[in-house]
Design an enzyme around this catalytic site. Structure first.
Site, PDB file in Angstrom:
ATOM      1  N   LYS A 132       0.858  -1.244  -0.079  1.00 40.53           N
ATOM      2  CA  LYS A 132       0.115   0.021  -0.090  1.00 40.53           C
ATOM      3  C   LYS A 132       0.928   1.362  -0.007  1.00 40.53           C
ATOM      4  O   LYS A 132       0.521   2.318  -0.546  1.00 40.53           O
ATOM      5  CB  LYS A 132      -0.862  -0.067   1.368  1.00 40.53           C
ATOM      6  N   LYS A 215      -4.297  -8.958  -6.003  1.00 43.39           N
ATOM      7  CA  LYS A 215      -5.489  -9.296  -5.544  1.00 43.39           C
ATOM      8  C   LYS A 215      -6.567  -8.145  -5.898  1.00 43.39           C
ATOM      9  O   LYS A 215      -6.365  -6.867  -6.069  1.00 43.39           O
ATOM     10  CB  LYS A 215      -5.424  -9.576  -4.286  1.00 43.39           C
ATOM     11  N   LYS A 218     -10.609  -3.118  -3.041  1.00 42.17           N
ATOM     12  CA  LYS A 218     -11.598  -1.913  -3.289  1.00 42.17           C
ATOM     13  C   LYS A 218     -10.668  -0.620  -3.542  1.00 42.17           C
ATOM     14  O   LYS A 218     -11.373   0.307  -3.923  1.00 42.17           O
ATOM     15  CB  LYS A 218     -12.026  -1.510  -1.773  1.00 42.17           C
TER      16      LYS A 218
HETATM   17  P1  ATP Z   1      -8.658  -2.039   0.668  1.00 41.79           P
HETATM   18  O1  ATP Z   1      -8.175  -1.894  -0.779  1.00 41.79           O
HETATM   19  O2  ATP Z   1      -9.289  -0.842   1.184  1.00 41.79           O
HETATM   20  O3  ATP Z   1      -7.680  -2.573   1.775  1.00 41.79           O
HETATM   21  P2  ATP Z   1      -9.859  -4.804   0.542  1.00 41.79           P
HETATM   22  O4  ATP Z   1     -10.679  -4.997  -0.812  1.00 41.79           O
HETATM   23  O5  ATP Z   1      -8.416  -5.280   0.584  1.00 41.79           O
HETATM   24  O6  ATP Z   1      -9.757  -2.918   0.507  1.00 41.79           O
HETATM   25  P3  ATP Z   1     -10.553  -5.016   3.103  1.00 41.79           P
HETATM   26  O7  ATP Z   1     -11.567  -4.171   3.937  1.00 41.79           O
HETATM   27  O8  ATP Z   1      -9.236  -4.701   3.564  1.00 41.79           O
HETATM   28  O9  ATP Z   1     -10.723  -4.978   1.574  1.00 41.79           O
HETATM   29  O10 ATP Z   1     -10.748  -6.481   3.625  1.00 41.79           O
HETATM   30  C1  ATP Z   1     -11.991  -7.093   4.064  1.00 41.79           C
HETATM   31  C2  ATP Z   1     -12.103  -8.538   4.057  1.00 41.79           C
HETATM   32  O11 ATP Z   1     -12.077  -8.931   2.749  1.00 41.79           O
HETATM   33  C3  ATP Z   1     -10.874  -9.213   4.512  1.00 41.79           C
HETATM   34  O12 ATP Z   1     -11.384 -10.506   5.175  1.00 41.79           O
HETATM   35  C4  ATP Z   1     -10.071  -9.339   3.434  1.00 41.79           C
HETATM   36  O13 ATP Z   1      -9.219 -10.657   3.537  1.00 41.79           O
HETATM   37  C5  ATP Z   1     -11.041  -9.933   2.360  1.00 41.79           C
HETATM   38  N1  ATP Z   1     -10.461  -9.828   1.103  1.00 41.79           N
HETATM   39  C6  ATP Z   1     -10.124  -8.567   0.411  1.00 41.79           C
HETATM   40  N2  ATP Z   1      -9.788  -8.797  -0.598  1.00 41.79           N
HETATM   41  C7  ATP Z   1      -9.962  -9.882  -1.054  1.00 41.79           C
HETATM   42  C8  ATP Z   1      -9.753 -10.851  -2.182  1.00 41.79           C
HETATM   43  N3  ATP Z   1      -9.448 -10.338  -3.410  1.00 41.79           N
HETATM   44  N4  ATP Z   1     -10.253 -12.037  -2.173  1.00 41.79           N
HETATM   45  C9  ATP Z   1     -10.616 -12.530  -1.262  1.00 41.79           C
HETATM   46  N5  ATP Z   1     -10.939 -11.838   0.135  1.00 41.79           N
HETATM   47  C10 ATP Z   1     -10.531 -10.740   0.131  1.00 41.79           C
HETATM   48 MG    MG Z   2      -7.249  -4.655   2.593  1.00 41.77          MG
END
Ligand code: ATP
Ligand code: MG
Length: 348
Positions: A132, A215, A218
């Site tokens: 990040k 991955k 968001k």
């Molecule tokens: P950000 O980019 O803001 O970090 P994010 O998509 O990584 O957003 P988080 O809020 O950090 O989302 O994570 C929320 C949950 O979703 C966590 O349990 C994380 O492990 C899961 N998660 C996030 N991205 C993935 C993915 N690509 N595949 C499976 N699980 C995911």
């Molecule tokens: Mg995340």
């Protein structure tokens, strides 16, 4: 050695543990943007499927959301939207305590304390921070660096046994165990329960549709990289149609071909079919047929969620009331853990 207040609090914690018949689960999502398929398949769907088995605490981790710049109005609305997504996906407030992290000040207070017990070397090893922060090491916030300690506190405050998360959070849950073990060992007292990550075998790492070596996230600036839970059928069709594959045109799981394998993983997680079944279904067919079938599955999965979401988000006061009650419910346990930690350290 302890004050009478400390003793009261300690016995509350013990009682709380012994009266508990179900194991406790804690998890959360950052209200940083549009909730996507990875969040659903890697986390929320598993919480919903297992909610009868456990005592559940699910949080909207808004303090984590400010580790990177975010517009105040957007954050405010994202918190409510995420609460509506939780409910629309099937989390039931009768079975789950749903709350907003910043409503329970103990998260921030315990974070300061555990910062003082976490060697910087441990945080330096966290890969998410490196991803990040990228090349902005001098300008990203201290909060982004400290994110894993805040996450450890989220989990430890509730004496959580299991943390159902996607694969990207494995390292943070391991760090949480290390911090808890260090603290308990130092004071020779069981202040924190050591949690275990629960990571499902399918759907735990959904990859970006644009760059399947990264991955799905968001915070990805490119919306074509993810399918949000609120995307309409036309958008889903467009995004899946454009998703990166390769020139081989063979619908088979193959780690050397991450694009088609990611789409197949999504299909497998949604349908529950085995790899062999899926490959047999699409034998002799091309990517076009497979993408059309995947689109159909996604639309059928997301449509009922979207219908419920639209109903729930139209009543913000009811949502806020659910979140307020959730915070009131979790607060006593958070406070008892915090007081126990303060008491063994000698604070106050
Ligand atoms: P950000 O980019 O803001 O970090 P994010 O998509 O990584 O957003 P988080 O809020 O950090 O989302 O994570 C929320 C949950 O979703 C966590 O349990 C994380 O492990 C899961 N998660 C996030 N991205 C993935 C993915 N690509 N595949 C499976 N699980 C995911
Ligand atoms: Mg995340």
């Amino acid at each position: 050695m302890s004050t009478s207040i400390g003793q009261d609090i300690k016995s509350q914690t013990v009682e709380n543990t012994s009266a508990q018949t179900k194991k406790r689960v804690f998890s959360g999502i950052q209200p940083t943007g549009n909730i996507h398929l990875g969040n659903y398949l890697g986390a929320i769907r598993n919480w919903v499927n297992e909610q009868d088995r456990y005592e559940n605490i699910f949080c909207i981790v808004d303090l984590h959301a400010i580790t990177l710049p975010i517009d105040p109005k957007e954050l405010h609305m994202n918190i409510r939207k995420l609460a509506a997504i939780y409910l629309a996906c099937g989390l039931d407030p009768q079975h789950c305590k749903l709350f907003v992290q910043s409503h329970v000040h103990q998260h921030a207070e315990l974070t300061w304390i555990l910062n003082c017990f976490t060697p910087m070397g441990w945080l330096n090893r966290m890969t998410q921070f490196k991803t990040k922060a990228g090349s902005n090491l001098d300008t990203v916030s201290t909060g982004l660096y400290d994110y894993p300690v805040l996450m450890a506190c989220d989990i430890l405050l509730y004496q959580s046994h299991y943390v159902p998360v996607g694969d990207d959070q494995r390292q943070h849950v391991e760090l949480t165990r290390d911090i808890a073990q260090r603290f308990n060992g130092l004071y020779k007292e069981q202040v924190f329960t050591l949690p275990e990550a629960h990571i499902s075998t399918v759907g735990a790492r959904i990859m970006s549709l644009e760059d399947p070596t990264k991955k799905m996230s968001k915070s990805d600036p490119n919306p074509s990289a993810y399918i949000t839970l609120l995307d309409d059928p036309k958008t889903i069709k467009k995004k899946i149609g454009r998703a990166t594959t390769d020139s081989e045109r063979l619908v088979k799981f193959d780690p050397q071909r991450p694009g088609i394998t990611n789409l197949l993983n999504i299909y497998q997680t949604i349908t529950g079919q085995s790899k062999e079944e899926i490959e047999a279904t699409f034998e002799g067919k091309g990517y076009g047929d497979f993408k059309a079938a995947l689109t159909e599955q996604l639309v059928a999965t997301l449509e009922p969620i979207q219908k419920r979401y639209n109903e729930i988000i139209s009543d913000i006061p009811a949502l806020e009331d659910t979140l307020k009650k959730g915070a009131e419910n979790v607060l006593p346990l958070a406070e008892s853990t915090l007081q126990h930690a303060k008491q063994v350290i000698g604070l106050g």
